[in-house]
Design an enzyme around this catalytic site. Structure first.
Site, short mmCIF file in Angstrom:
data_model
loop_
_atom_site.label_atom_id
_atom_site.label_comp_id
_atom_site.label_asym_id
_atom_site.label_seq_id
_atom_site.Cartn_x
_atom_site.Cartn_y
_atom_site.Cartn_z
N GLN A 1 0.84 -1.20 0.00
CA GLN A 1 0.00 0.00 0.00
C GLN A 1 0.87 1.25 0.00
OE1 GLN A 1 -2.10 0.35 3.68
NE2 GLN A 1 -2.49 2.51 3.35
N SER B 1 0.83 6.58 2.81
CA SER B 1 1.47 7.58 3.69
C SER B 1 2.71 8.18 3.04
CB SER B 1 1.89 6.92 5.00
OG SER B 1 0.77 6.52 5.72
N SER C 1 4.71 -1.69 4.34
CA SER C 1 5.11 -3.06 4.65
C SER C 1 4.96 -3.89 3.39
CB SER C 1 4.29 -3.63 5.81
OG SER C 1 2.94 -3.47 5.59
N GLU D 1 -9.39 -1.62 6.31
CA GLU D 1 -8.22 -1.90 7.14
C GLU D 1 -8.62 -1.93 8.61
OE1 GLU D 1 -5.22 1.16 7.17
OE2 GLU D 1 -3.67 -0.23 7.87
N GLU E 1 -5.04 9.23 17.91
CA GLU E 1 -5.62 10.57 17.94
C GLU E 1 -6.67 10.71 16.82
OE1 GLU E 1 -2.26 9.99 18.10
OE2 GLU E 1 -2.20 10.35 20.27
#
Lengths: 400, 390, 390, 400
Positions: free
Chosen positions: D119, D122, D154, D237, D370
């Protein structure tokens, strides 16, 4: 200079004055008020105030030695717990912002306890957002006419005077349209109603103001400058918290430790671990307060003070909650729900149930813990403020 | 009780900080941890010998600086704030404090203190780093009548860089502290959680040792306890240093980092957490100062005891010191861990990487929590000291 | 293990909620607490008799509804969410569960169960509300051979509105449960922390009692334990109800309340706290459901034991139930207290006033934390059940 | 219907198909991949997928019984832990947003494990604020040219394909200028570098994309609609977390409990109290996850799922921290700092120090705690969003 820390000795000139006062006014025979007036006039009330206003213009740290010397001579004091708002909030504000006439009129009876003061700040719709207050003061020649409702007023039922903030200009942003007054609590239109708390007591009041007339001479600071004046008042309030030195195992932990020692049948390993952790937290908070006092006395106040109210609130709540659990069956019982109007606040008094409930107020009264965390984050750590939408809008146009 | 920093202490801090800023940046430390020289001998030469920190606690007449535990605490704050890989704790605190509990009129004791103080030799106390004050005298090492030591001591801090070991051992006449040359012991490096204070296991197989005579009226047990109490109490200051670095670095990062078009440090949930953390660090500092001050008072009180036989004050000082150490050690440990954990979390992904130094502080904080007594061990000790029995 | 609500349970909840919305608003409760009738007899008539909750746990053949602990848990969620001043816990849970541990073939036992189930009489179990499962059989009351009871029992819940007391007492042949008419005991009201479940002290001074024979193969101790275990396990559902009200009411208030020109509920620090609280409540609900389900399984397993002698499954069921109760009771207690404390704090000043109902929930939550075993007591019980010895 | 809960029985038609598969392809003799391809073609891979794409279009809850029946016959599985991103994120996204050609091309080798997926979401500057990403994709006829840097990937070093989001239009607000692609990890310009973590391992990678060409046929969803597609991916996810049933005392608490039982010399009353509290918390979290699964199986998914990732992260962190303290001296020692590149993630494996450090990532990876609290507060509790300043501004004009 080490003034204010242990092993301090009184300055010779102060000692001379204390001795002279005691010689002229024997505490054993002179009536209380008379002695206190004489002490005020001798400049021994609050030594850091100017001469003529109860002080001598010397460092505040010297006060402790004066108090100790007078206490040793069994002189009466002014019962500071009864007149805390006057001493802690009104007096420094009057000193800083008051006219000479106001200072002469108000400070002496305030200090001697002849006139009790209260504070008319919070409103039902203006708690944390104090600057959003709605109480209006409209000018009418040399006086102001005040209408509104205040809440959480301790001592309102015993007070002669109040410090009051009210909106004098709704057409400017909220922080800029506020003015600060001294309000006569005996004036027509002032109505005080007890406000009962979860403890059963009515320690606070609601105060309804209906057409109350305040002479312009009782205004503190400039018209529209009341927010700045109030900030100074509140700063003094928060400094005052944790301002008194506690002995080790003083305060809320004293009660829990005493229960632990006197009632071995309540002990379990799990409660033991928690008690020890709370004892440590209490001791560390005490040391933190002591360190803040030493910094202040050394003339280098640190930011620790801002956090102490936060710390004591959490500590009192956690310990009192623990104490009820420790008590088990006895924790299910309460002392008395009768509505009384105590003259003094006592966080640690009465039974464990009362302590538990009363401590809940510690993180609300005098600035909520949430507001204090904002203050620490912004003023101490320098983190940016939240985006604000209410700063540059006229008060009357704010969303409600 | 003085909880502030004196001018002398401020100056000492500034001097240490200057050296560390020059020679011990996070990048320096990160670059060293996986080499075969995890300790920075050059840095220790400057700090220990040139600045005199190796002999900070050693009286002047024995060749040291004559400083107090208050000053050692300030040094540890700075070393903690840099996770500096130097053997100050093992040599200048633990070994020296144990030796100061021995008979300093003895030439051997005085000589060893002098060598440690000058930086000519570096030492450590041969106990597991997890040893806590108040425990029984260790029985892991035995000494025979000829002073030959046999046994193993695991997880010893600062042993990898030590020249001399102070070894507690059971001898023919009972507990004793022995001076052993590091070369006489077999040292096996330990893969340590804390990369900046690596441990080693020691095996002694008939290693020649020299019995260090206890102070008059004292004992080897008391000397060991003296060292462990000082270690535990002063470690609280190291933990304050660790926590303060984590707080400062996180605040700094959050003032820079932007997400959602805002500085991340403007989000209220994070602000409130950092305010709470600040309060914890401030509180840990007060507790650590109190412990250092109480230890210094006990040291000078104990001196007074010897010279003036002011017994009562000495005893009171000892109890005060034990309480203050238990309070500081049990409070500061979780604060340092919490600060490091918050630092990692609030740095987000980058805080989880090997290349960012925050993990070094997390590992130090977590190891320090176990070192010289866990918080629970110290709280349990408090029960007896303040009359809150189980 | 079924952790969901069945349709029957949803219907039951809706019915109870309708009645409470009509007759038991916070204002109703606030108006009653300082009168001399803290219990709402009219409300209890509707809930207990008309809706049949008084006999919810009583088998149909004994005149009850034949419901399970799963359904009783749903009722307690709703009663907790209204801090309803009715004796469901004392009468329909504690007294009934104790009687169901007696010999229901006995006419006296069956008759009393029938009267409680119909709402003709209200009962309670004469133990301090703080009594925990697993404790020794109480020795506070003694019975003589004639069945006359003497002794005192303090802090009894739901005694002030009870007609019948089920009293554990030590008789000439050992522990027994006795039926005692409430009028035969001296009842002293207690000023109670929880204003909506006021307690009373009972004094028995030769009061006539009737021994309730234990179930075949059972004992008075087992019957008492059966009741306390059900009380503790089902109280977790009451605590879920308390916590859910506190969360819902706080969220509602914070969506309305404006400060600083914003809805207060938009401040991130508060949002994060409420998210954490929501997670706690959700978790407590799962734990409470598991306890109710395990108790129901144990009840039906015990029936199976009697009818089918399926011993192994019965024993396993009992242990499962004890584990599930210990987990739920120790977890849900602090969640309810936390929820009530957050509700008070986040309401600000108004939450601290007598006129706002949040204090009623706080007092209930705190009293419930002590009731039927503190969290620590339940965790300690777990140690033996899951092989984690001290 | 009670499908998916305990005591479930397999539907007759499914059983028939399973038996037919096993009869035609004896797991004892058929090579792994061949068996898996046959299982896929029999519609028994993921039964809720459509026929022809590895499924039969029946409820998802029936899968468990199929899996159990095959496992009982010792049939090989596709090692879901090794291909989790493909199964949990890529596959449902391709099913929902992919063209028929894409579905036919990608799903079968994805499921059989012949092609591993990763994936590419990010970025160093776009973590929580994923929509702020900078990786550009510029159209060039029938292909897109991609430049940028991704992080926390990953399986990048074993992956054949990646799901990728990139900015295709910087002139519109950030959420609207993103497009979703399938990226060939073997294409020129894709560079994978290991990213070492605090544990010493390099479980993740940085991926540098330099002039990588992606055919437009590998776009998933519309141009500019990538944010919506990515949201669906991320939802899958988070649903996947806590999706596997744990036994009582499974997961992190298993290790701590085992240490407690095997090493009585480490026990203290204080540690005992903490262990029991953690055991309870672990059990309650397990029950919460179980309840969420039962709701899902009953066709009434509750909002509990959103909180479970939060709960498991905190739990893993607290238990592993406790375990190190419990271990005392042994907690000071670490297994091995050598940089290795594990093919599987194992939160509970290796030594206690590893568990402690690895668990720190649980509250960051796959959505920080958060961000999850924001989601719970806004989507579950309905609390208002923060004031936003970045929603209506073109991405290129955002402050940086």
């Amino acid at each position: 200079m080490a003034a204010g820390t242990e092993g301090d000795t009184i300055a010779p000139e102060l000692r001379r004055r204390v001795r002279a006062l005691l010689a002229a006014y024997d505490p054993a025979t002179i009536p209380l008020r008379e002695f206190l007036r004489a002490r005020f006039d001798a400049g021994l009330a609050w030594v850091h105030f100017p001469e003529g206003l109860g002080g001598l213009g010397v460092p505040r740290a010297l006060q402790a030695a004066v108090d100790a010397e007078l206490a040793a001579a069994k002189a009466p004091d002014n019962d500071p717990r009864r007149i805390g708002i006057g001493l802690g909030m009104a007096a420094p504000t009057i000193l800083r912002f008051g006219t000479e006439e106001q200072q002469q009129r108000f400070l002496r009876p305030l200090w001697t306890g002849e006139e009790v003061w209260c504070q008319l700040f919070s409103e039902p719709g203006a708690g944390s957002d104090l600057a959003g207050l709605r109480t209006r003061a409209v000018r009418d020649g040399d006086t102001w006419v005040v209408d509104g409702q205040k809440v959480w007023t301790s001592s309102a039922h015993t007070a002669r005077w109040a410090i009051l903030i009210a909106r004098t200009d709704p057409d400017v942003p909220k922080h800029r349209g506020i003015t600060y007054f001294v309000c006569d609590m005996t004036a027509p239109g002032v109505e005080v109603r007890p406000l009962r708390q979860a403890t059963g007591e009515a320690e606070f009041n609601e105060v309804f103001l209906t057409g109350v007339r305040i002479p312009d001479a009782h205004r503190l600071g400039e018209v529209g400058d009341g927010w700045r004046v109030a900030q100074a008042t509140l700063m003094n309030e928060r400094v005052a918290i944790g301002g008194t030195a506690l002995p080790r195992e003083g305060g809320m932990i004293e009660k829990a430790a005493a229960t632990w020692r006197s009632r071995p049948e309540l002990r379990t390993p799990e409660l033991h671990g928690r008690l020890l952790a709370l004892w440590v937290e209490a001791e560390v908070t005490r040391l933190t307060a002591e360190r803040a006092r030493q910094q202040l006395a050394a003339g280098a106040p640190g930011p620790e003070g801002s956090g102490l109210k936060l710390a004591f609130a959490r500590l009192n709540q956690r310990i009192s909650g623990f104490e009820l659990e420790l008590l088990g069956e006895d924790g299910l019982r309460y002392g008395d729900w009768t509505m009384v109007r105590p003259e003094l606040v006592d966080f640690y008094g009465r039974d464990a149930g009362y302590r538990y409930l009363r401590a809940k107020g510690n993180s609300i009264e005098g600035g909520t813990s949430e507001i204090l965390r904002n203050i620490v984050a912004e003023r101490v750590l320098g983190l940016p403020a939240e985006p604000r939408t209410d700063k540059d809008v006229a008060w009357k146009d704010l969303p409600r | 009780m003085n909880l502030l920093y004196s001018e002398v202490e401020d100056d000492l801090r500034a001097a240490v900080r200057d050296v560390l800023a020059d020679r011990c940046t996070p990048a320096d430390v990160l670059g060293r941890i996986e080499t075969d020289r995890p300790y920075d001998a050059g840095l220790w030469r400057v700090l220990g010998a040139d600045l005199g920190l190796a002999g900070l606690l050693v009286p002047e007449k024995l060749g040291g600086q004559g400083g107090t535990e208050r000053e050692a605490a300030v040094v540890l704050e700075e070393l903690g704030g840099a996770v500096a890989p130097v053997p100050f704790l093992g040599s200048a605190v633990l070994a020296v404090s144990a030796l100061l509990g021995c008979d300093t009129a003895d030439a051997g004791v005085a000589g060893l203190l002098g060598r440690l103080a000058s930086g000519e030799a570096t030492g450590t106390l041969a106990v597991p780093l997890s040893a806590a004050p108040g425990a029984a005298f260790p029985a892991a090492v035995r000494a025979d009548a000829a002073g030959r030591l046999t046994g193993t001591v695991s997880s010893v801090a600062d042993a990898r860089t030590a020249d001399v070991l102070v070894v507690p051992a059971l001898g023919p006449d009972g507990p004793g502290l022995y001076e052993v040359a590091a070369g006489a012991a077999r040292l096996t490096p330990v893969v340590s959680l804390d990369l900046t204070r690596p441990l080693a296991d020691l095996t002694l197989d008939g290693a020649p040792g020299r019995l260090l005579p206890p102070a008059a009226g004292g004992s080897a047990g008391a000397a060991l306890e003296r060292a462990l109490l000082r270690g535990a109490g002063l470690l609280a200051s190291e933990q304050v240093g660790v926590a303060q670095w984590c707080l400062d670095e996180t605040v700094r990062y959050l003032k820079e980092r932007r997400q959602f078009g805002r500085v991340v440090g403007s989000f209220q949930a994070l602000k409130h957490r950092l305010a709470d953390l600040w309060l914890e660090v401030v509180s840990a500092r007060a507790a650590a100062r109190a412990a250092a001050d109480a230890l210094a008072a006990e040291t000078s009180g104990a001196d007074a005891l010897v010279t003036e036989t002011a017994e009562a004050s000495g005893v009171t000082g000892a109890k005060e010191a034990r309480i203050a150490v238990a309070v500081a050690a049990s409070y500061a440990s979780p604060v340092a861990v919490h600060a490091a954990e918050e630092a990692l979390q609030l740095h987000g992904g980058i805080g989880m990487t090997w290349e960012h130094p925050v993990h070094l502080f997390l590992k130090r904080a977590k190891a320090d929590e176990i070192a010289l007594g866990t918080p629970g061990t110290h709280r349990a000790a408090l029960a007896g000291l303040v009359d809150l029995p189980a």
